[in-house]
Scaffold this motif. Structure first.
Motif, short mmCIF file in Angstrom:
data_model
loop_
_atom_site.label_atom_id
_atom_site.label_comp_id
_atom_site.label_asym_id
_atom_site.label_seq_id
_atom_site.Cartn_x
_atom_site.Cartn_y
_atom_site.Cartn_z
N ALA A 28 28.70 -5.86 26.55
CA ALA A 28 29.34 -6.36 27.77
C ALA A 28 28.77 -5.64 28.99
O ALA A 28 28.22 -4.55 28.88
N GLN A 29 28.94 -6.26 30.13
CA GLN A 29 28.51 -5.63 31.38
C GLN A 29 29.45 -4.48 31.67
O GLN A 29 30.66 -4.62 31.62
N GLU A 30 28.89 -3.33 32.01
CA GLU A 30 29.69 -2.14 32.26
C GLU A 30 29.41 -1.62 33.66
O GLU A 30 28.26 -1.45 34.04
N ILE A 31 30.46 -1.37 34.43
CA ILE A 31 30.33 -0.87 35.79
C ILE A 31 30.91 0.52 35.84
O ILE A 31 32.04 0.76 35.41
N THR A 32 30.13 1.48 36.36
CA THR A 32 30.63 2.84 36.54
C THR A 32 30.73 3.13 38.03
O THR A 32 29.90 2.68 38.81
N GLY A 33 31.74 3.85 38.43
CA GLY A 33 31.96 4.14 39.84
C GLY A 33 32.71 3.01 40.51
O GLY A 33 33.01 1.99 39.91
N LYS A 34 33.03 3.20 41.78
CA LYS A 34 33.74 2.17 42.53
C LYS A 34 32.75 1.09 42.96
O LYS A 34 31.73 1.38 43.57
N LEU A 35 33.07 -0.16 42.62
CA LEU A 35 32.19 -1.28 42.93
C LEU A 35 31.97 -1.37 44.44
O LEU A 35 32.91 -1.34 45.22
N GLY A 36 30.72 -1.43 44.85
CA GLY A 36 30.36 -1.52 46.26
C GLY A 36 29.97 -0.19 46.86
O GLY A 36 29.39 -0.15 47.93
N SER A 37 30.28 0.91 46.18
CA SER A 37 29.92 2.22 46.71
C SER A 37 28.47 2.54 46.32
O SER A 37 27.95 1.98 45.35
N PRO A 38 27.82 3.43 47.06
CA PRO A 38 26.43 3.76 46.73
C PRO A 38 26.25 4.38 45.35
O PRO A 38 25.19 4.28 44.76
N SER A 39 27.30 5.01 44.81
CA SER A 39 27.18 5.67 43.52
C SER A 39 27.46 4.74 42.34
O SER A 39 27.33 5.15 41.19
N ALA A 40 27.86 3.50 42.60
CA ALA A 40 28.19 2.57 41.53
C ALA A 40 26.92 2.10 40.82
O ALA A 40 25.91 1.83 41.46
N THR A 41 26.98 2.03 39.50
CA THR A 41 25.87 1.50 38.72
C THR A 41 26.39 0.43 37.78
O THR A 41 27.55 0.45 37.37
N THR A 42 25.55 -0.51 37.44
CA THR A 42 25.93 -1.59 36.54
C THR A 42 24.93 -1.66 35.40
O THR A 42 23.73 -1.66 35.63
N THR A 43 25.43 -1.70 34.18
CA THR A 43 24.59 -1.87 33.00
C THR A 43 24.72 -3.31 32.54
O THR A 43 25.83 -3.80 32.36
N ILE A 44 23.59 -3.99 32.37
CA ILE A 44 23.63 -5.40 31.97
C ILE A 44 23.08 -5.53 30.55
O ILE A 44 22.40 -4.65 30.04
N SER A 45 23.39 -6.65 29.92
CA SER A 45 22.94 -6.88 28.55
C SER A 45 21.46 -7.21 28.48
O SER A 45 20.84 -7.00 27.46
#
Length: 69
Positions: A28-45
């Motif tokens: 599944a897609q996993e988002i770390t950090g607050k969405l929209g913040s510079p520190s947010a990262t997204t892992t995609i399949s």
């Protein structure tokens, strides 16, 4: 005993590898950090490249003070 040509053996190997990779469970897609913040990262399949845009529930106005996240 019959000898198979290399292209037939290679084709069978490619098909077996493709079947093995499609049988793996999808992550599944996993988002770390607050969405929209510079520190947010997204892992995609990786099944869709580029990744689809995340859903946006805010409002964009011409003035930043009128906009909502």
């Amino acid at each position: 005993m019959k000898r198979y040509n290399r292209s037939a053996a290679l084709s069978i190997a490619v098909i077996l590898i493709a079947v093995a990779f499609t049988a793996l469970p999808a992550m599944a897609q996993e988002i770390t950090g607050k969405l929209g913040s510079p520190s947010a990262t997204t892992t995609i399949s990786g099944k869709q490249l580029p990744a689809p845009n995340p859903k946006f529930g805010g409002v964009i106005k011409n003035d930043a003070l009128e906009s909502k996240p």
